[in-house]
Design a protein around this motif. Structure first.
Motif, short mmCIF file in Angstrom:
data_model
loop_
_atom_site.label_atom_id
_atom_site.label_comp_id
_atom_site.label_asym_id
_atom_site.label_seq_id
_atom_site.Cartn_x
_atom_site.Cartn_y
_atom_site.Cartn_z
N SER A 42 0.80 -1.22 0.00
CA SER A 42 0.00 0.00 0.00
C SER A 42 0.84 1.27 0.00
CB SER A 42 -0.96 0.01 1.19
OG SER A 42 -0.24 0.05 2.41
N THR A 43 1.97 1.26 0.69
CA THR A 43 2.79 2.47 0.80
C THR A 43 3.77 2.63 -0.35
OG1 THR A 43 2.63 2.32 3.20
CG2 THR A 43 4.34 3.76 2.33
N TYR A 44 4.39 1.51 -0.78
CA TYR A 44 5.45 1.59 -1.78
C TYR A 44 5.12 0.89 -3.09
CZ TYR A 44 7.95 2.99 2.39
OH TYR A 44 8.32 3.64 3.54
N GLY A 45 3.98 0.20 -3.17
CA GLY A 45 3.62 -0.52 -4.38
C GLY A 45 4.50 -1.74 -4.63
N GLU A 46 5.12 -2.25 -3.57
CA GLU A 46 6.04 -3.38 -3.72
C GLU A 46 5.30 -4.71 -3.65
OE1 GLU A 46 9.76 -1.06 -1.58
OE2 GLU A 46 9.31 -3.11 -0.97
N SER A 47 5.77 -5.65 -4.47
CA SER A 47 5.27 -7.02 -4.43
C SER A 47 6.47 -7.96 -4.35
CB SER A 47 4.43 -7.33 -5.67
OG SER A 47 5.23 -7.23 -6.83
N ARG A 48 6.21 -9.20 -3.96
CA ARG A 48 7.30 -10.16 -3.78
C ARG A 48 7.94 -10.49 -5.13
NH1 ARG A 48 6.10 -15.58 -0.66
NH2 ARG A 48 4.85 -15.88 -2.50
N GLN A 49 9.26 -10.40 -5.16
CA GLN A 49 10.02 -10.68 -6.37
C GLN A 49 10.81 -11.98 -6.27
OE1 GLN A 49 9.77 -8.48 -9.09
NE2 GLN A 49 8.15 -7.69 -7.77
N SER A 50 11.21 -12.36 -5.06
CA SER A 50 11.96 -13.60 -4.87
C SER A 50 11.81 -14.07 -3.44
CB SER A 50 13.45 -13.41 -5.21
OG SER A 50 14.04 -12.45 -4.36
N ILE A 51 12.11 -15.36 -3.24
CA ILE A 51 11.95 -15.97 -1.92
C ILE A 51 12.99 -17.07 -1.77
CG2 ILE A 51 10.22 -17.58 -2.80
CD1 ILE A 51 8.84 -17.42 -0.05
N GLY A 52 13.47 -17.26 -0.55
CA GLY A 52 14.42 -18.33 -0.27
C GLY A 52 14.33 -18.76 1.18
N LEU A 53 14.76 -19.96 1.45
CA LEU A 53 14.73 -20.49 2.81
C LEU A 53 16.12 -20.37 3.42
CD1 LEU A 53 12.94 -21.88 4.89
CD2 LEU A 53 13.62 -24.07 3.92
N GLY A 54 16.19 -19.74 4.57
CA GLY A 54 17.46 -19.54 5.27
C GLY A 54 17.62 -20.51 6.42
N GLU A 55 18.58 -20.21 7.26
CA GLU A 55 18.86 -21.05 8.42
C GLU A 55 17.70 -21.05 9.39
OE1 GLU A 55 22.43 -19.76 10.30
OE2 GLU A 55 23.65 -20.07 8.52
N ARG A 56 17.56 -22.13 10.12
CA ARG A 56 16.55 -22.29 11.17
C ARG A 56 15.13 -21.99 10.71
NH1 ARG A 56 20.33 -18.93 14.97
NH2 ARG A 56 19.62 -17.50 13.42
N GLY A 57 14.85 -22.29 9.45
CA GLY A 57 13.50 -22.11 8.94
C GLY A 57 13.10 -20.68 8.63
N MET A 58 14.06 -19.77 8.59
CA MET A 58 13.73 -18.38 8.28
C MET A 58 13.52 -18.22 6.77
SD MET A 58 16.02 -16.07 10.74
CE MET A 58 16.07 -16.34 12.50
N VAL A 59 12.55 -17.41 6.41
CA VAL A 59 12.25 -17.15 5.00
C VAL A 59 12.74 -15.76 4.65
CG1 VAL A 59 10.39 -16.89 3.31
CG2 VAL A 59 10.23 -18.66 5.07
#
Length: 105
Positions: A42-59
């Protein structure tokens, strides 16, 4: 190309997360994921461009807007708390090819 962007995002996320995660939590740059995603849209018009799984289940996710040029990297913990790790301007989507195999460049 998408794998390269995800690897780059994850690498940047780990570096930024290691140096800024504690600061982000102290500055209260964390909120439930849904609230963060809504605010970025709503504020910046941003949408998800990429995703990855990090350590300890962090996204690790990258959000960006080609209209405004802004971008944000977030880290979401397994309990749903999302923290802003880095943000900036002049977002560009690249479609670079990998160097030929056997080339040290």
């Amino acid at each position: 190309m998408m794998k390269t962007m995800i690897k780059l995002t994850i690498s940047l996320g780990f570096i930024a997360m290691a140096t800024q995660q504690a600061t982000a939590q102290q500055n209260r740059n964390c909120a439930p994921r849904e609230a963060v995603v809504d605010r970025l849209a709503s504020t910046y018009g941003e949408s998800r461009q990429s995703i990855g799984l990090g350590e300890r289940g962090m996204v690790i996710e990258t959000f960006a807007s080609s209209d405004t040029g802004t971008w944000t990297i977030t880290v979401t913990t397994p309990n749903g708390l999302t923290c802003l790790v880095a943000s900036g301007q002049s977002w560009e989507e690249l479609a670079e090819a990998l160097p030929p195999q056997g080339n040290d460049a």
